[in-house]
Design a protein around this motif. Structure first.
Motif, PDB file in Angstrom:
ATOM      1  N   GLY A  51       0.818  -1.212   0.000  1.00 27.21           N
ATOM      2  CA  GLY A  51       0.000   0.000   0.000  1.00 27.21           C
ATOM      3  C   GLY A  51       0.849   1.258   0.000  1.00 27.21           C
ATOM      4  N   ASP A  52       0.275   2.330  -0.496  1.00 26.94           N
ATOM      5  CA  ASP A  52       0.959   3.618  -0.592  1.00 26.94           C
ATOM      6  C   ASP A  52       0.812   4.382   0.721  1.00 26.94           C
ATOM      7  N   VAL A  53       1.923   4.661   1.367  1.00 24.82           N
ATOM      8  CA  VAL A  53       1.895   5.419   2.620  1.00 24.82           C
ATOM      9  C   VAL A  53       2.519   6.804   2.457  1.00 24.82           C
ATOM     10  N   ALA A  54       2.770   7.206   1.217  1.00 24.93           N
ATOM     11  CA  ALA A  54       3.284   8.555   0.962  1.00 24.93           C
ATOM     12  C   ALA A  54       2.274   9.550   1.520  1.00 24.93           C
ATOM     13  N   GLY A  55       2.763  10.572   2.181  1.00 22.37           N
ATOM     14  CA  GLY A  55       1.895  11.556   2.815  1.00 22.37           C
ATOM     15  C   GLY A  55       1.527  11.203   4.243  1.00 22.37           C
ATOM     16  N   LEU A  56       1.799   9.967   4.649  1.00 26.55           N
ATOM     17  CA  LEU A  56       1.528   9.544   6.019  1.00 26.55           C
ATOM     18  C   LEU A  56       2.801   9.509   6.860  1.00 26.55           C
ATOM     19  N   VAL A  57       3.934   9.474   6.179  1.00 27.85           N
ATOM     20  CA  VAL A  57       5.247   9.507   6.836  1.00 27.85           C
ATOM     21  C   VAL A  57       6.114  10.533   6.118  1.00 27.85           C
ATOM     22  N   PRO A  58       7.096  11.097   6.806  1.00 27.51           N
ATOM     23  CA  PRO A  58       8.023  12.010   6.137  1.00 27.51           C
ATOM     24  C   PRO A  58       8.765  11.291   5.005  1.00 27.51           C
ATOM     25  N   PRO A  59       9.207  12.021   3.978  1.00 27.29           N
ATOM     26  CA  PRO A  59       9.914  11.394   2.852  1.00 27.29           C
ATOM     27  C   PRO A  59      11.124  10.553   3.264  1.00 27.29           C
ATOM     28  N   ASN A  60      11.890  11.016   4.272  1.00 29.38           N
ATOM     29  CA  ASN A  60      13.055  10.239   4.708  1.00 29.38           C
ATOM     30  C   ASN A  60      12.639   8.907   5.328  1.00 29.38           C
ATOM     31  N   VAL A  61      11.487   8.867   5.958  1.00 27.08           N
ATOM     32  CA  VAL A  61      10.985   7.616   6.550  1.00 27.08           C
ATOM     33  C   VAL A  61      10.504   6.676   5.443  1.00 27.08           C
ATOM     34  N   LEU A  62       9.828   7.223   4.450  1.00 27.87           N
ATOM     35  CA  LEU A  62       9.366   6.407   3.319  1.00 27.87           C
ATOM     36  C   LEU A  62      10.562   5.748   2.629  1.00 27.87           C
ATOM     37  N   LYS A  63      11.625   6.498   2.458  1.00 26.56           N
ATOM     38  CA  LYS A  63      12.838   5.960   1.839  1.00 26.56           C
ATOM     39  C   LYS A  63      13.395   4.797   2.664  1.00 26.56           C
ATOM     40  N   ARG A  64      13.386   4.953   3.980  1.00 22.75           N
ATOM     41  CA  ARG A  64      13.900   3.878   4.849  1.00 22.75           C
ATOM     42  C   ARG A  64      12.986   2.658   4.847  1.00 22.75           C
ATOM     43  N   LEU A  65      11.673   2.887   4.772  1.00 22.36           N
ATOM     44  CA  LEU A  65      10.744   1.754   4.668  1.00 22.36           C
ATOM     45  C   LEU A  65      11.046   0.965   3.410  1.00 22.36           C
ATOM     46  N   LYS A  66      11.232   1.661   2.303  1.00 19.00           N
ATOM     47  CA  LYS A  66      11.550   0.984   1.037  1.00 19.00           C
ATOM     48  C   LYS A  66      12.864   0.238   1.154  1.00 19.00           C
ATOM     49  N   GLY A  67      13.812   0.778   1.894  1.00 19.52           N
ATOM     50  CA  GLY A  67      15.098   0.114   2.101  1.00 19.52           C
ATOM     51  C   GLY A  67      15.009  -1.153   2.922  1.00 19.52           C
ATOM     52  N   LYS A  68      13.936  -1.320   3.661  1.00 14.75           N
ATOM     53  CA  LYS A  68      13.750  -2.528   4.461  1.00 14.75           C
ATOM     54  C   LYS A  68      13.235  -3.695   3.621  1.00 14.75           C
ATOM     55  N   GLY A  69      12.902  -3.415   2.348  1.00  9.23           N
ATOM     56  CA  GLY A  69      12.440  -4.479   1.473  1.00  9.23           C
ATOM     57  C   GLY A  69      11.002  -4.882   1.701  1.00  9.23           C
TER      58      GLY A  69
END
Length: 161
Positions: free
Chosen positions: A140-158
């Motif tokens: 699911g898309d969580v953009a706008g629910l977390v800061p951009p730096n957090v979204l990047k780290r979520l994506k980095g977790k695979g």
């Protein structure tokens, strides 16, 4: 009168609801310390250091906010910092019941420390770290629910797609 406050939590991960409360709390208090609880029992997705980094990055533009870590009793850490207020967010009635019990226990342990409840902005009133992790893990898309730096780290977790 100057008041130092503590905003404790796990912040796994920090959400825009957390950032909203930090920004608003920074306007109410002389200094606000965002305190990441070291609690391995919760089986966090992000390490304490990662959460501190994400919060530090997300609050860098707010001059009177710092980020720290603690374990043990929150009131002991508040005393150590010289904080006389604890900031807590409440999204729903279910949050209030739990937060009310914690506030009463904290008052018993440290009557000199007041608990201040704030509601997040309406657009974040349904957002929780747990929900963000779950939605993201299913693509699911969580953009706008977390800061951009957090979204990047979520994506980095695979997680997610």
């Amino acid at each position: 009168m100057s008041v130092k406050a503590l905003y404790p939590g796990t912040f796994d991960p920090p959400t825009n609801g957390h950032i909203d409360l930090i920004q608003r709390g920074a306007k109410l208090f002389e200094h606000l310390t965002v305190a990441v609880l070291r609690n391995p029992i919760k089986n966090p997705l992000f390490t304490v250091d990662e959460r501190v980094e994400m919060l530090t990055e997300s609050t860098a533009a707010i001059g009177n906010v710092s980020v720290a870590t603690f374990d043990g009793l929150m009131v002991d850490f508040a005393r150590q910092l010289g904080a006389t207020a604890v900031l807590r967010g409440i999204r729903a009635i279910s949050d209030y019941e739990h937060e009310f019990q914690m506030a009463l226990m904290n008052r018993r342990l440290a009557p000199e420390i007041e608990t201040v409840f704030l509601q997040p902005a309406g657009r974040y009133s349904f957002v929780s770290s747990r929900m963000v992790k779950e939605v993201f893990s299913f693509g699911g898309d969580v953009a706008g629910l977390v800061p951009p730096n957090v979204l990047k780290r979520l994506k980095g977790k695979g997680l997610g797609t």
